[in-house]
Design an enzyme around this catalytic site. Structure first.
Site: not given
Ligand code: NAD
Ligand code: UFG
Length: 339
Positions: A36, A59, A100, A125, A150, A154, A179-180, A219, A295
């Site tokens: 990704n 991986d 994963n 998360s 998912y 975590k 958080f976000n 949503f 949603r």
């Molecule tokens: P991302 O997808 O951009 O980054 C994840 C990376 O891990 C990617 O580069 C992907 O190629 C790599 N990857 C996935 N599976 C793998 C594997 N099996 N081996 C090696 N590499 C692998 O996501 P992100 O937004 O940077 O999130 C990073 C971490 O933070 C994740 O664990 C995610 O669950 C956690 N997290 C993200 C958010 C968010 O909103 N972005 C919120 C809470 C937690």
């Molecule tokens: N939303 C919309 N329209 C969209 C996308 C999102 O209205 O097209 C709204 C959602 O309903 C929510 C808010 O925007 O109310 C935030 O939504 P996100 O999808 O950006 O984020 P979430 O809070 O749903 O989830 C995020 C991460 C998850 C994590 C969670 C708690 O994506 O990985 O925060 O940390 F689990």
């Protein structure tokens, strides 16, 4: 300075954290399967930092290959981002998520143990608080029962890491509950580059602004909040990245084995409409939107009590809403098609 192995370091949060680590003078080894992400993110990180890193396209579930990386590098600590993160997709493909996120972490920790590496920062998360806990979420609340596979991965990994630390006092672990995360590095050269239609709010808004999507669907506007849209705790990705540097420092200063959870959020809840209006104000772009049905799985409101990270990790988020919006727009407008 230390040598830090970063799994998933080519991804969104990983690339910003690698930049923060290089800027602090750490050596960095990135392990990513590029499922990704694009290697281009790391090309740009090295350019921004004016420093080089080591990259292994591996991986984390490939135990032999991962072990080889540890054998070649003398790793002091691991920051573990690698995993799958799409909440909706995890409902359709639970096995991919458990393989994963859970199996990947088990393999990583086994390999760390083999190579006597005992410092670990894990990407958790806010979703681990589940539905039963009331906001603001605080680390003293029990782990909840997240609805999505998912979220369950975590919570499971946090539990596994607590058991690992309890079984072996050499382990020092932090579970960082994000958080976000939104925004991008101030350069506009690295940022969030989702595949296909963005699931998350901020990249969707940015793609509407750049003309890639026609309009945002909000949503639900009938939640019990100030304007009817959901409240979240949006945190600038560069502040989040700094949280990892601070968590590492904290781990290196611990005398005893430990496994501690820390919330990484600002503590300020913002609504979906706050984000849309904020983006319009600071980017000077109009965002077309419509109100759509709720949603499934969305909680009305959650945000962090961030006192523990602020006081113990000495972590201070400094970025404003304006920074989050301006930096998102800089990244999106400089890179309309991502990397
Ligand atoms: P991302 O997808 O951009 O980054 C994840 C990376 O891990 C990617 O580069 C992907 O190629 C790599 N990857 C996935 N599976 C793998 C594997 N099996 N081996 C090696 N590499 C692998 O996501 P992100 O937004 O940077 O999130 C990073 C971490 O933070 C994740 O664990 C995610 O669950 C956690 N997290 C993200 C958010 C968010 O909103 N972005 C919120 C809470 C937690
Ligand atoms: N939303 C919309 N329209 C969209 C996308 C999102 O209205 O097209 C709204 C959602 O309903 C929510 C808010 O925007 O109310 C935030 O939504 P996100 O999808 O950006 O984020 P979430 O809070 O749903 O989830 C995020 C991460 C998850 C994590 C969670 C708690 O994506 O990985 O925060 O940390 F689990």
């Amino acid at each position: 300075m230390a040598k830090i192995l970063v799994t998933g370091g080519a991804g969104y949060i990983g690339s910003h954290t690698v930049l923060a680590l290089l800027n602090k003078g750490h050596q960095v080894v990135v392990v990513d399967n590029l499922f990704n992400a694009s290697y281009e993110s790391l090309v740009r990180v090295q350019k921004l930092a004016n420093k080089s890193l080591t990259f292994a396209e591996v991986d984390i579930r490939d135990k032999a290959a991962l072990s080889q990386v540890f054998a070649q590098e003398s790793v002091d600590a691991v920051i573990h981002f690698a995993g799958l993160k799409a909440v909706g997709e995890s409902v359709q493909k639970p096995l991919a998520y458990y393989q994963n996120n859970v199996e990947g972490t088990l393999t990583l920790v086994e390999v760390m143990k083999q190579h006597q590496c005992y410092h670990l920062v894990f990407s958790s998360s806010a979703t681990v608080y589940g539905e039963a806990n009331q906001p603001p979420y605080i680390e003293t609340q029990p782990l909840g029962n997240p609805t999505s596979p998912y979220g369950k991965t975590k919570a499971m990994v946090e539990q596994i890491l607590m058991d690992v630390a309890a079984s072996d006092q050499r382990f020092k672990i932090t579970n960082l509950r994000y958080f976000n995360p939104i925004g991008a590095d101030i350069s506009g050269d690295i940022g969030e580059d989702p595949n296909g239609i963005p699931n998350n709010l901020m990249p969707f808004v940015a793609q509407v602004a750049v003309g890639k999507r026609e309009k945002l669907a909000i949503f639900g506007d009938d939640y019990p909040t100030k304007d009817g849209t959901c409240l979240r705790d949006y945190i600038h990705v560069s502040d989040l990245a700094q949280g990892h540097v601070d968590a590492l420092n904290w781990l290196f200063n611990q005398q005893e084995g430990c496994c501690e959870a820390f919330n990484l959020g600002t503590g300020d809840p913002l609504s979906v409409l706050d984000i849309v209006r904020g983006f319009e104000q600071y980017s000077e772009q109009k965002i077309a939107f419509e109100i759509a049905p709720r949603r499934s799985g969305d909680l009305p409101a959650f945000w962090a009590d961030s006192d523990k990270a602020r006081s113990q990790l000495q972590w201070t988020p400094v970025k404003t809403l304006q920074d989050m919006m301006v930096d998102t727009w800089r990244w999106q407008s400089k890179n309309p098609n991502g990397y």
